[in-house]
Design a protein around this motif. Structure first.
Motif, mmCIF file in Angstrom:
data_model
loop_
_atom_site.group_PDB
_atom_site.id
_atom_site.type_symbol
_atom_site.label_atom_id
_atom_site.label_comp_id
_atom_site.label_asym_id
_atom_site.label_seq_id
_atom_site.Cartn_x
_atom_site.Cartn_y
_atom_site.Cartn_z
ATOM 1 N N ALA A 61 0.828 -1.216 0.000
ATOM 2 C CA ALA A 61 0.000 0.000 0.000
ATOM 3 C C ALA A 61 0.857 1.257 0.000
ATOM 4 N N VAL A 62 1.939 1.240 0.765
ATOM 5 C CA VAL A 62 2.833 2.394 0.834
ATOM 6 C C VAL A 62 3.468 2.661 -0.529
ATOM 7 N N ARG A 63 3.802 1.610 -1.247
ATOM 8 C CA ARG A 63 4.480 1.723 -2.548
ATOM 9 C C ARG A 63 3.541 1.983 -3.726
ATOM 10 N N ARG A 64 2.298 1.538 -3.648
ATOM 11 C CA ARG A 64 1.449 1.395 -4.828
ATOM 12 C C ARG A 64 1.357 2.652 -5.691
ATOM 13 N N MET A 65 1.216 3.812 -5.075
ATOM 14 C CA MET A 65 1.056 5.044 -5.834
ATOM 15 C C MET A 65 2.320 5.896 -5.813
ATOM 16 N N ALA A 66 3.451 5.282 -5.509
ATOM 17 C CA ALA A 66 4.727 6.000 -5.513
ATOM 18 C C ALA A 66 5.205 6.227 -6.946
ATOM 19 N N TYR A 81 16.290 -7.316 -4.612
ATOM 20 C CA TYR A 81 15.025 -6.742 -5.083
ATOM 21 C C TYR A 81 14.525 -7.415 -6.348
ATOM 22 N N GLY A 82 13.221 -7.649 -6.380
ATOM 23 C CA GLY A 82 12.590 -8.171 -7.569
ATOM 24 C C GLY A 82 12.136 -7.048 -8.485
ATOM 25 N N PRO A 83 11.677 -7.382 -9.695
ATOM 26 C CA PRO A 83 11.246 -6.370 -10.659
ATOM 27 C C PRO A 83 10.075 -5.538 -10.129
ATOM 28 N N MET A 84 10.085 -4.255 -10.471
ATOM 29 C CA MET A 84 8.968 -3.371 -10.147
ATOM 30 C C MET A 84 8.098 -3.263 -11.390
ATOM 31 N N GLN A 85 6.942 -3.901 -11.330
ATOM 32 C CA GLN A 85 6.104 -4.018 -12.510
ATOM 33 C C GLN A 85 4.746 -3.368 -12.304
ATOM 34 N N ALA A 86 4.155 -2.965 -13.408
ATOM 35 C CA ALA A 86 2.846 -2.328 -13.365
ATOM 36 C C ALA A 86 1.803 -3.312 -12.846
ATOM 37 N N ALA A 87 0.905 -2.801 -12.005
ATOM 38 C CA ALA A 87 -0.214 -3.595 -11.509
ATOM 39 C C ALA A 87 -1.475 -3.169 -12.250
ATOM 40 N N GLU A 88 -2.134 -4.111 -12.889
ATOM 41 C CA GLU A 88 -3.318 -3.791 -13.689
ATOM 42 C C GLU A 88 -4.363 -3.053 -12.866
ATOM 43 N N ALA A 89 -4.507 -3.421 -11.589
ATOM 44 C CA ALA A 89 -5.522 -2.802 -10.738
ATOM 45 C C ALA A 89 -5.256 -1.319 -10.502
ATOM 46 N N ASP A 90 -4.001 -0.898 -10.650
ATOM 47 C CA ASP A 90 -3.656 0.497 -10.378
ATOM 48 C C ASP A 90 -3.521 1.338 -11.638
ATOM 49 N N GLY A 91 -3.691 0.723 -12.804
ATOM 50 C CA GLY A 91 -3.444 1.432 -14.048
ATOM 51 C C GLY A 91 -4.262 2.698 -14.211
ATOM 52 N N ALA A 92 -5.567 2.598 -14.016
ATOM 53 C CA ALA A 92 -6.442 3.762 -14.215
ATOM 54 C C ALA A 92 -6.154 4.847 -13.191
ATOM 55 N N ARG A 93 -5.937 4.437 -11.948
ATOM 56 C CA ARG A 93 -5.679 5.404 -10.886
ATOM 57 C C ARG A 93 -4.365 6.147 -11.138
ATOM 58 N N ARG A 94 -3.320 5.425 -11.532
ATOM 59 C CA ARG A 94 -2.033 6.064 -11.793
ATOM 60 C C ARG A 94 -2.112 6.958 -13.038
ATOM 61 N N ASN A 95 -2.814 6.501 -14.054
ATOM 62 C CA ASN A 95 -2.952 7.299 -15.265
ATOM 63 C C ASN A 95 -3.685 8.606 -14.976
ATOM 64 N N ALA A 96 -4.737 8.532 -14.166
ATOM 65 C CA ALA A 96 -5.511 9.729 -13.826
ATOM 66 C C ALA A 96 -4.673 10.726 -13.037
ATOM 67 N N ALA A 97 -3.691 10.212 -12.284
ATOM 68 C CA ALA A 97 -2.812 11.084 -11.504
ATOM 69 C C ALA A 97 -1.616 11.569 -12.312
ATOM 70 N N GLY A 98 -1.563 11.194 -13.605
ATOM 71 C CA GLY A 98 -0.454 11.609 -14.449
ATOM 72 C C GLY A 98 0.832 10.863 -14.167
#
Length: 242
Positions: A61-66, A81-98
């Motif tokens: 949760a702390v990382r999701r919108m970073a 560290y493992g790969p930092m990959q896009a989460a489908e569930a957060d795509g619209a929210r991150r896109n809306a935030a630019g």
């Protein structure tokens, strides 16, 4: 959530909403776990051995919108560290935030002696950044540029690191350590938020790196307390920054 009162259960995206980011300006938050005896890692030297699934949920949760995850080279090596990959569930929210589809890893390394075999370099959604000094070894620099985008800075002081990220539009920053990097950010009065998990275990502090210590105590205000399975997750912010 047991503080502030009244206590309540968090479900779904309520956990994400408990760790909001400001709409404007840079915001730097730290995420760490510690044991009852102050250890930052278990006997294996890894934080995962003192963590849990509920702590992992908060970590996510702390990382999701970073925009960026800032980490020192030693922590990257130790934690692999493992790969930092896009989460489908957060795509619209991150896109809306630019925002970009995923957070970008930013690794601090003066020597550029990094574990290039880790999949984090090739398999992350965004090519990781490596922040280094003005005159790294030429051979090491060439190797680094094969795996990451390298930013050469005048120095590796916290203000320079954070400014370099902000200048790239990466204003929501999670600093994951190690202890020396986090301590330097705090000493420079550049940490806005600390998200600390207290694990209900003793592990001994032999595996916990020692730092130089702070010249002055840095005080933070408690915003909330979460608890599950004996773990206590606290969110603190700098006074006047709520």
């Amino acid at each position: 959530m047991v503080f502030p009162a009244p206590g309540r259960q968090l479900a779904g995206d309520e956990l994400l909403e408990a760790y909001p980011w400001p709409d404007e300006g840079r915001w730097v938050r730290a995420m760490m776990v510690t044991t009852l005896d102050g250890a930052a890692a278990g006997p294996d030297g890894l934080s995962g051995s003192i963590s849990s699934s509920v702590d992992s949920d908060v970590f996510t949760a702390v990382r999701r919108m970073a925009d960026a995850v800032l980490v020192g080279a030693g922590t990257l090596r130790a934690e692999e560290y493992g790969p930092m990959q896009a989460a489908e569930a957060d795509g619209a929210r991150r896109n809306a935030a630019g925002q970009a589809p995923a957070p970008q890893l930013a690794v601090v390394s003066g020597s550029l002696d990094l574990p290039w075999a880790l999949p984090v370099w090739a398999e992350s959604t965004l090519t990781p950044l490596v922040l280094t000094g003005p005159m790294p070894d030429a051979e090491a620099l060439a190797a680094a540029r094969e795996h990451a985008e390298v930013l050469q800075l005048a120095d590796l002081e916290p203000a320079s690191l954070l400014t370099a990220l902000t200048d790239r539009g990466l204003r929501r920053i999670v600093c994951e350590g190690g202890p020396s990097l986090l301590e330097a950010v705090v000493a420079a009065d550049l940490l806005d938020e600390a998200d600390i998990t207290l694990a209900p275990v003793f592990a001994g502090t032999a595996q916990t790196p020692r730092t130089d210590g702070l010249a002055e105590i840095a005080r933070f205000d408690l915003v909330h307390l979460l608890t599950a399975e004996g773990y206590v997750m606290a969110r603190y912010v700098r006074p006047g920054h709520r």
